[in-house]
Design an enzyme around this catalytic site. Structure first.
Site: not given
Length: 477
Positions: A173, A283
């Site tokens: 996805k 991140c």
């Protein structure tokens, strides 16, 4: 003129979704095209195609085919590098240089994993007279891969390349915010002729039906997710129902520790980059500046000036120092965090929306000085161009502050001392620690988080192990 339309790629075929979504340019807020918005039906098809390919093709047993396919994919990506860089910059908001850095780091990652596919990692021994033991590393099965929008090309490959190298098939996805970048990646996958249909299936989703199915469905065997810690916890809890292994790289609040003897001429540009690269949507962003007392005043002044001088603009503008964040909604969210921080910290650089009444996602960088490590901006991942500034007295306090959050993804130590970097790195709870640098990632070395920054490792030989089972075979003569 009609706008372009992007589709999904499942079982070797182009596929529509259950709806049509609009893709936007974060620099203008304008619609640049439409895409096939997938959901549970497409996810179901992707899982089923991957399961068939795992069972019915020779992919799981043919390591030479896997290496060939990954190398061919690298070739195809190299051929379309310019298109991919331009589209990623426009749709994601990255500066062209940052988009090029992402793509140029992705191509060798495919080649590294192609080499891993040919690497024999088993062992054998005669452990008793006439009794031979061997270990076989076998693919787990179907890998579910869920990719974030901040660096979609490299983070997709970072997960699916070792999965493919290990012999798994993939249902993946990808995020709606980068629908056209995704579609170009799908075209590269589709053009990889040595990749059997159904081995790598990918779809774009704006909602939350397809991704949860990838996690919960018995047809997937292992999960690789990059994203927030909150969602990572949900995924791990759901995966536990079927005892599925998870590889999760989650949030971070990377401390950048600057000691009194550091070279500030080298420090300031790198700290600025740590805050503003990818508009802080990274991140491993350098979102916490820890300054020792002796240089805190000078570093505060120089970093404040550097952040105020950052030119915010469209990714393809030649003078842009930082592009927009991903969309207007994110810009408003991040700006609200900085506004709230004024109640418990000293705002050194306010940053804020470049166009308060506009539809664009331009957000200037911010810097907030705090004393209490329990402050929300220290403890929560802003995921934008925002950093805190903290002052420490000595090495012990630096380590204590660095470890004061639930995160442990990365850290950086700045000093001229020969012995201090390894001593401090040993005490910091983080998966990556840089000395006098930031943001260096090597394909050959494992990457991942301590504490609530994740489980498992990607990159390096360990990445293959995330997608394999080890079987002990005992043969007695």
């Amino acid at each position: 003129m009609s706008l372009p339309y992007a589709r999904n790629f499942v079982d070797g075929q182009w596929a529509d979704g259950h709806a049509v979504g609009e893709a936007h340019d974060p620099a203008t807020g304008q619609v640049i095209g439409t895409y096939a918005d997938a959901g549970a039906v497409t996810a179901r098809a992707a899982i089923d195609a991957a399961r068939r390919a795992f069972k019915e093709t020779g992919w799981a047993r043919d390591r030479e085919l896997r290496a060939r396919a990954l190398n061919e994919m690298a070739d195809r990506m190299q051929q379309r590098r310019g298109e991919l860089v331009t589209l990623l910059s426009r749709e994601n908001g990255k500066k062209l240089a940052d988009a090029a850095m992402e793509v140029d780091s992705t191509i060798p990652k495919l080649r590294y994993n192609a080499a891993l596919a040919l690497t024999d990692t088993g062992r054998s021994a005669e452990l008793a007279a006439g009794s031979y033991s061997m270990t076989l590393h076998q693919p787990v099965g179907v890998a579910a891969v869920i990719v974030p929008w901040n660096s979609p090309v490299i983070l997709a490959v970072r997960s699916f390349a070792p999965a493919l190298a290990a012999g798994c098939t993939v249902a993946m996805k990808m995020p709606a915010q980068t629908a056209f970048t995704n579609a170009l990646l799908y075209e590269i996958i589709a053009a990889t002729t040595s990749l059997p249909p159904g081995v790598l299936n990918a779809f774009t989703e704006s909602g939350n039906e397809g991704a949860p199915l990838l996690v919960s469905d018995p047809g997937t065997d292992v999960i690789s997710y990059t994203g927030s810690t909150a969602v990572g916890r949900q995924i791990m809890a759901e995966a536990a129902r079927h005892l599925k292994p998870c590889s999760l790289e989650l949030g971070g609040k990377s401390p950048m520790i600057v000691f009194d003897d550091a070279d500030l001429d080298a420090v300031v540009p790198m700290l600025t980059a740590g805050i503003t690269t990818f508009a802080g949507q990274f991140c491993m962003a350098g979102s916490r500046i820890l300054a020792q007392e002796g240089i805190a005043d000078e570093l505060r002044e120089r970093l404040t000036h550097a952040l105020k001088e950052v030119v915010v603009g469209a990714g393809d503008a030649p003078d842009t120092g930082m592009g927009p964040v991903i969309d207007r909604e994110q810009a408003l969210r991040i700006d609200a965090l900085v506004a709230d921080a004024a109640s418990y910290g000293k705002v050194l650089v306010r940053g804020g929306l470049a166009n308060p009444d506009g539809k664009d996602a331009f957000l200037r960088p911010s810097l907030v000085e705090v004393v209490d490590v329990s402050a929300p901006l220290v403890q929560r991942e802003a995921f934008g161009p925002v950093a805190t500034f903290e002052v420490f007295a000595d090495e012990a306090e630096a380590v204590a502050r660095a470890n004061a959050t639930e995160y442990g993804l990365a850290a950086s130590v700045w000093t001229r001392d020969v012995d201090r970097p390894l001593r401090v790195a040993r005490e910091i709870d983080a998966g990556t620690v840089w000395t006098n640098g930031w943001g260096v990632i090597r394909d050959q070395m494992e990457e991942g988080g301590f504490k609530q920054s994740g489980v498992g490792r990607l990159n390096g030989p360990r990445a293959l192990a995330e997608f394999q089972e080890i079987k002990h075979v005992v043969h007695t003569v």
